[in-house]
Design an enzyme around this catalytic site. Structure first.
Site, mmCIF file in Angstrom:
data_model
loop_
_atom_site.group_PDB
_atom_site.id
_atom_site.type_symbol
_atom_site.label_atom_id
_atom_site.label_comp_id
_atom_site.label_asym_id
_atom_site.label_seq_id
_atom_site.Cartn_x
_atom_site.Cartn_y
_atom_site.Cartn_z
ATOM 1 N N ASP A 68 0.069 -1.672 -6.633
ATOM 2 C CA ASP A 68 0.088 -0.239 -6.362
ATOM 3 C C ASP A 68 -0.222 0.021 -4.894
ATOM 4 O OD1 ASP A 68 -0.605 2.751 -6.768
ATOM 5 O OD2 ASP A 68 -0.140 2.115 -8.808
ATOM 6 N N HIS A 283 -3.781 6.854 -5.674
ATOM 7 C CA HIS A 283 -2.875 6.552 -6.782
ATOM 8 C C HIS A 283 -3.308 5.300 -7.541
ATOM 9 C CE1 HIS A 283 1.035 5.400 -8.657
ATOM 10 N NE2 HIS A 283 1.215 6.701 -8.711
ATOM 11 N N SER A 452 3.603 7.418 -13.660
ATOM 12 C CA SER A 452 2.607 6.545 -13.038
ATOM 13 C C SER A 452 1.320 6.513 -13.846
ATOM 14 C CB SER A 452 2.272 7.048 -11.623
ATOM 15 O OG SER A 452 3.272 6.725 -10.713
#
Length: 532
Positions: A68, A283, A452
């Site tokens: 990621d 994220h 996601s």
């Protein structure tokens, strides 16, 4: 990563009549782990599984790689569950385990260099246009060689796509800048840093713009504070379109010199640094928390899996990931013991699909399950490009690779998340991905939307299954997850096309993915127990 639909719909202050506010799903921490029958929320029944199936049962620790944009290893809810490379001595500047990566204590960063790490990056489209622009600098339709005609046509189409996207980004940036400036002036006149809905309703507009702003804020402030609205929508929107215009779609921007590698050499493997957080770990930290946030510390949230270690492998910037980095990140995770790899990223163009395919095959050969987000463009990826994909891979590889769409909390026509990609042959299952509460940098927590977020729900489930049933293969774990879904036997609605006037269509949920259902931890663990 989810491109917020609200941001796409923002109008300029000059044109706005009422803010096209899309609203928020009811925010409820942990809803993804609830049970549809007991809680009337379409979670995956994780809590039920722990209470009824796993209590007192022994498990084996499983490594789950989060490939990621970065993971904050010291987050209060993640630090206990981070993978630690015990063969490496922290901070000694020596490759103690001789794996080619110095001081890789919690993982590795393939987009870092000796002094810093890449934050903003171009889109793959931008890189392809830049490459071919040099190749076809003096080429026209009149003089193009016959052998180059197909490539030249492809270049022109991509260049047109880039120009269109850049034009839209600049227009949206101008619109949200105007909105932000007008709103800032209005709030300053009101004399309150965090005005309420009542404050806005009682304000007497002195200009037409102020009247439009007053109307625009009426609906959002019923659901959130002005401060949250401003930070999550206005500031996020301004930053998003600024990144697009200044970095993602900018042919003159190229940060790769930070890394110091040869970006065109896909065989190169040993580069990067050991900073698994990088400059923006929002994220990846959120993804990591969904998978395995500490279930024992009475803090924040509880991840899906209770006995996994999170390995941070940084390969995605704020922009499109490079295929070389994706491939190396997969190989690093596999070689250092990961049994599940979560990949919450994707893009419509590819530079070197073959190198990613080979890495996928390598993962499968080592019995590793790949879990990938389907993407957030509300597109049918059976027919639209979304990379990586398994359209040209063998059945064995596909058997260890599962692609995830995003669902919402209600078992009705809104079950498909409005942004989620889908595909009857390319998406395997759906999982919760709307307003998921999880870990973000600074030992904080935040609600985010996206496939996601749905992908790590499934990666957490895969880690849970592999920890309690360690003899199962990656292919068997995927098979169990797909077979044990809660089938959805009704239609769902989604917009077909872009824009506010795009028509809504109603289709059977079974048309959106292979399994026709939402993953379920309780059912999956019961099924896993029957495998020998």
């Amino acid at each position: 990563m989810n491109k917020n639909n609200f941001l796409k719909s923002l109008l300029t202050v000059a044109a706005i009549g009422a803010m096209p506010f899309l609203g928020m799903a009811q925010q409820r921490p942990n809803w993804q782990n609830l049970d549809l029958k007991t809680d009337t929320i379409f979670g995956i029944s994780t809590d039920k599984a722990y209470k009824e199936l796993l209590k007192g049962k022994k498990s084996t620790k499983v490594i789950v790689a989060v490939n990621d944009g970065g993971v904050e290893a010291q987050h209060e809810d993640l630090k206990r569950i981070m993978w630690v490379n015990t063969k490496e001595v922290a901070g000694n500047g020596v490759d103690d385990d001789k794996n080619g990566y110095i001081d890789d204590i919690n993982g590795w960063n393939f987009i870092g260099g000796p002094k810093e790490s890449v934050n903003f990056e171009t889109l793959e489209l931008t890189r392809l246009v830049r490459r071919d622009q040099a190749r076809f600098a003096n080429t026209t339709d009149a003089n193009v060689a016959e052998k180059d005609k197909k490539d030249f046509d492809t270049f022109k189409a991509r260049r047109a796509d880039l120009e269109k996207q850049l034009g839209e980004a600049k227009a949206n940036l101008s619109g949200i800048t105007g909105f932000k400036n007008a709103l800032d002036n209005l709030v300053k006149k009101m004399g309150k840093e965090n005005p309420t809905a009542e404050d806005f309703a009682n304000y007497k507009p002195t200009t037409e713009i102020e009247g439009r702003l007053q109307a625009a804020l009426a609906e959002p402030l019923k659901q959130m504070s002005f401060k949250d609205f401003y930070e999550d929508q206005i500031v996020e929107g301004f930053d998003y379109y600024s990144r697009q215009a200044n970095y993602n779609l900018n042919l003159d921007y190229n940060p790769r010199s930070i890394v110091g590698d040869d970006p065109n050499n896909s065989k190169e493997k040993f580069y990067g640094n050991n900073d698994v957080a990088g400059p923006d770990a929002m994220h990846g930290s959120h993804v990591a928390g969904i998978i395995a946030a500490d279930r024992t510390n009475q803090l924040g949230i509880m991840g899906v899996a209770d006995n996994v270690a999170i390995m941070g492998v940084r390969c995605t910037p704020n922009g499109d990931e490079r295929d070389k980095d994706v491939a190396n990140a997969i190989r690093y995770a596999v070689d250092n013991g990961a049994k599940v790899i979560n990949m919450s990223f994707g893009k419509p163009y590819t530079w070197d699909k073959a190198v990613v395919n080979e890495a996928m095959k390598y993962a499968v050969s080592k019995d590793v399950l790949i879990v990938q987000a389907a993407g957030n463009e509300n597109k049918d990826i059976d027919t639209e490009n979304n990379f990586p994909n398994h359209k040209d891979l063998d059945a064995k590889t596909i058997a260890s690779w599962i692609t995830i769409g995003a669902s919402g909390p209600k078992d009705d026509e809104t079950l498909k998340a409005s942004f989620s990609n889908f595909g009857k042959t390319q998406v395997d299952v759906f999982a919760p991905g709307v307003q998921i509460y999880s870990t973000v940098p600074g030992s904080k927590y935040k609600y985010l939307d996206g496939t996601s977020m749905a992908s790590p729900v499934v990666a957490g489930l895969a880690g849970l299954i592999r920890s309690y049933y360690p003899k199962l293969t990656a292919a068997q774990v995927k098979e169990i997850i797909v077979k044990s879904v809660v089938k959805v036997n009704h239609n769902v609605e989604y917009k077909k096309g872009e824009g506010d006037d795009a028509p809504k269509v109603s289709v059977p949920f079974s048309d959106l993915c292979i399994s026709g259902g939402i993953v379920n931890a309780y059912n999956a663990l019961k099924l896993a127990a029957t495998y020998k």
